[in-house]
Design a protein around this motif. Structure first.
Motif, mmCIF file in Angstrom:
data_model
loop_
_atom_site.group_PDB
_atom_site.id
_atom_site.type_symbol
_atom_site.label_atom_id
_atom_site.label_comp_id
_atom_site.label_asym_id
_atom_site.label_seq_id
_atom_site.Cartn_x
_atom_site.Cartn_y
_atom_site.Cartn_z
ATOM 1 N N LEU A 1 0.450 -1.162 0.271
ATOM 2 C CA LEU A 1 0.350 0.539 -0.040
ATOM 3 C C LEU A 1 1.327 1.069 0.013
ATOM 4 O O LEU A 1 0.579 2.256 -0.931
ATOM 5 C CB LEU A 1 -1.106 -0.163 1.358
ATOM 6 N N GLU A 2 1.931 0.765 0.641
ATOM 7 C CA GLU A 2 2.532 2.313 0.939
ATOM 8 C C GLU A 2 3.473 2.603 -0.433
ATOM 9 O O GLU A 2 3.738 3.662 -0.650
ATOM 10 C CB GLU A 2 3.854 2.099 2.140
ATOM 11 N N ALA B 1 12.651 15.590 -6.775
ATOM 12 C CA ALA B 1 11.370 15.019 -5.254
ATOM 13 C C ALA B 1 10.789 13.644 -6.217
ATOM 14 O O ALA B 1 10.984 12.608 -5.611
ATOM 15 C CB ALA B 1 10.264 16.359 -5.741
ATOM 16 N N VAL B 2 10.677 13.428 -7.637
ATOM 17 C CA VAL B 2 10.355 12.627 -8.164
ATOM 18 C C VAL B 2 11.677 11.225 -8.013
ATOM 19 O O VAL B 2 11.005 10.461 -7.574
ATOM 20 C CB VAL B 2 10.071 12.386 -9.747
ATOM 21 N N ALA B 3 13.081 11.891 -8.361
ATOM 22 C CA ALA B 3 13.797 11.199 -7.877
ATOM 23 C C ALA B 3 14.129 10.288 -6.312
ATOM 24 O O ALA B 3 14.020 9.789 -6.082
ATOM 25 C CB ALA B 3 15.488 11.702 -8.066
ATOM 26 N N VAL B 4 13.614 10.793 -5.274
ATOM 27 C CA VAL B 4 13.275 10.796 -4.524
ATOM 28 C C VAL B 4 12.974 9.705 -4.158
ATOM 29 O O VAL B 4 12.907 8.720 -2.821
ATOM 30 C CB VAL B 4 13.492 11.874 -3.239
ATOM 31 N N MET B 5 11.402 9.820 -4.127
ATOM 32 C CA MET B 5 10.232 8.726 -4.292
ATOM 33 C C MET B 5 10.508 8.117 -5.362
ATOM 34 O O MET B 5 10.001 6.709 -4.654
ATOM 35 C CB MET B 5 8.610 10.878 -4.986
ATOM 36 N N VAL B 6 11.480 8.305 -5.913
ATOM 37 C CA VAL B 6 11.543 6.902 -6.634
ATOM 38 C C VAL B 6 12.855 5.747 -6.170
ATOM 39 O O VAL B 6 12.438 4.896 -5.921
ATOM 40 C CB VAL B 6 12.484 6.504 -7.872
ATOM 41 N N LEU B 7 13.485 6.571 -5.854
ATOM 42 C CA LEU B 7 14.441 5.745 -4.672
ATOM 43 C C LEU B 7 13.863 4.998 -3.315
ATOM 44 O O LEU B 7 13.922 4.020 -2.764
ATOM 45 C CB LEU B 7 15.757 6.480 -3.914
ATOM 46 N N ARG B 8 12.781 5.852 -2.892
ATOM 47 C CA ARG B 8 11.768 5.374 -1.707
ATOM 48 C C ARG B 8 11.584 4.380 -1.793
ATOM 49 O O ARG B 8 11.263 3.016 -1.348
ATOM 50 C CB ARG B 8 11.171 6.911 -1.018
ATOM 51 N N MET B 9 10.821 4.215 -3.347
ATOM 52 C CA MET B 9 9.976 2.925 -3.175
ATOM 53 C C MET B 9 11.084 1.847 -3.513
ATOM 54 O O MET B 9 10.647 1.197 -3.243
ATOM 55 C CB MET B 9 9.400 3.480 -5.203
ATOM 56 N N GLN B 10 11.692 2.560 -4.569
ATOM 57 C CA GLN B 10 13.721 0.704 -4.471
ATOM 58 C C GLN B 10 13.225 0.293 -2.924
ATOM 59 O O GLN B 10 13.253 -0.311 -2.750
ATOM 60 C CB GLN B 10 13.868 1.556 -5.119
ATOM 61 N N GLN B 11 13.352 1.215 -2.026
ATOM 62 C CA GLN B 11 13.509 0.988 -1.073
ATOM 63 C C GLN B 11 12.137 0.000 -0.319
ATOM 64 O O GLN B 11 12.590 -1.244 0.181
ATOM 65 C CB GLN B 11 14.145 2.024 -0.329
ATOM 66 N N ILE B 12 11.133 0.563 -0.168
ATOM 67 C CA ILE B 12 10.253 -0.192 0.113
ATOM 68 C C ILE B 12 10.003 -1.997 -0.803
ATOM 69 O O ILE B 12 10.051 -2.974 0.292
ATOM 70 C CB ILE B 12 8.250 0.887 -0.503
ATOM 71 N N TRP B 13 10.099 -1.328 -2.268
ATOM 72 C CA TRP B 13 9.891 -2.788 -2.833
ATOM 73 C C TRP B 13 11.419 -3.744 -2.227
ATOM 74 O O TRP B 13 10.751 -5.403 -1.934
ATOM 75 C CB TRP B 13 9.750 -2.483 -4.237
ATOM 76 N N ALA B 14 12.160 -3.536 -2.336
ATOM 77 C CA ALA B 14 13.330 -4.647 -2.310
ATOM 78 C C ALA B 14 14.249 -4.645 -0.654
ATOM 79 O O ALA B 14 15.101 -5.561 -0.436
ATOM 80 C CB ALA B 14 14.791 -4.448 -3.009
ATOM 81 N N VAL B 15 14.185 -3.730 0.064
ATOM 82 C CA VAL B 15 14.811 -3.605 1.298
ATOM 83 C C VAL B 15 13.696 -4.051 2.820
ATOM 84 O O VAL B 15 14.675 -4.655 3.804
ATOM 85 C CB VAL B 15 15.651 -1.935 2.109
ATOM 86 N N LEU C 1 4.364 5.698 -5.406
ATOM 87 C CA LEU C 1 3.599 5.386 -7.263
ATOM 88 C C LEU C 1 3.149 6.299 -7.609
ATOM 89 O O LEU C 1 3.088 7.444 -8.758
ATOM 90 C CB LEU C 1 3.809 3.985 -7.833
ATOM 91 N N VAL C 2 1.437 6.167 -7.004
ATOM 92 C CA VAL C 2 0.865 7.570 -7.657
ATOM 93 C C VAL C 2 0.890 9.019 -7.270
ATOM 94 O O VAL C 2 0.536 9.759 -8.439
ATOM 95 C CB VAL C 2 -0.939 7.033 -6.990
ATOM 96 N N SER C 3 1.378 9.246 -6.216
ATOM 97 C CA SER C 3 1.703 10.859 -5.631
ATOM 98 C C SER C 3 2.923 11.562 -6.935
ATOM 99 O O SER C 3 2.996 11.429 -7.146
ATOM 100 C CB SER C 3 2.342 10.214 -4.662
ATOM 101 N N ALA C 4 3.914 9.572 -7.356
ATOM 102 C CA ALA C 4 5.007 10.178 -8.265
ATOM 103 C C ALA C 4 4.091 10.344 -9.480
ATOM 104 O O ALA C 4 4.771 12.055 -10.037
ATOM 105 C CB ALA C 4 5.750 9.157 -8.370
ATOM 106 N N ILE C 5 3.813 10.031 -10.496
ATOM 107 C CA ILE C 5 3.181 10.084 -11.495
ATOM 108 C C ILE C 5 1.807 11.424 -11.439
ATOM 109 O O ILE C 5 1.898 11.726 -12.267
ATOM 110 C CB ILE C 5 2.714 8.769 -11.413
ATOM 111 N N LEU C 6 1.467 12.145 -10.651
ATOM 112 C CA LEU C 6 0.500 13.134 -10.440
ATOM 113 C C LEU C 6 1.092 14.485 -10.713
ATOM 114 O O LEU C 6 1.320 15.429 -11.264
ATOM 115 C CB LEU C 6 -0.504 13.092 -9.363
#
Length: 122
Positions: free
Chosen positions: A67-68, A105-119, A73-78
């Protein structure tokens, strides 16, 4: 989520963001490069959405909160369409800076998404 794709995506967003901030602070109005770069960042986010939807079917499950992840991802797409819309309405140097900050801001969000997904471990 594919790790190399997220790093490429973050790298492009940082490159476009830094370029737009520098051009904006130098007094340049939004142009094809800054708008197109921001649009490219948005297209890469849509590709990321497709990858994220298909990844669990191929055994690549998120280790953190799904969910997070999708909220990020949806927030970054907007963000890119909102920044581009602002850049089309307000044709000043500050809208170029807004495009750059949006990409950063999108770059930071993408890196955070990578952490959520894999770490993280849920």
């Amino acid at each position: 989520m594919i790790e190399w794709f997220s790093w490429v995506q973050a790298g492009i967003a940082i490159l476009v963001g830094v370029l737009a901030v520098i051009l904006g602070l130098a007094g340049k109005k939004p142009n094809d490069y800054t708008m197109g770069g921001t649009a490219l960042v948005g297209v890469l986010l849509v590709a990321q959405l497709v990858v994220a939807l298909l990844a669990p079917a191929f055994g690549n499950n998120a280790t953190g909160s799904v969910l997070e992840y999708y909220t990020y991802l949806v927030s970054a797409i907007l963000i890119p369409p909102a920044a581009i819309s602002y850049g089309l309405v307000d044709r000043t140097r500050w809208s170029t800076v807004v495009l750059g900050v949006a990409c950063l801001a999108v770059a930071v969000m993408v890196l955070r998404m990578q952490q959520i997904w894999a770490v993280q471990v849920a």
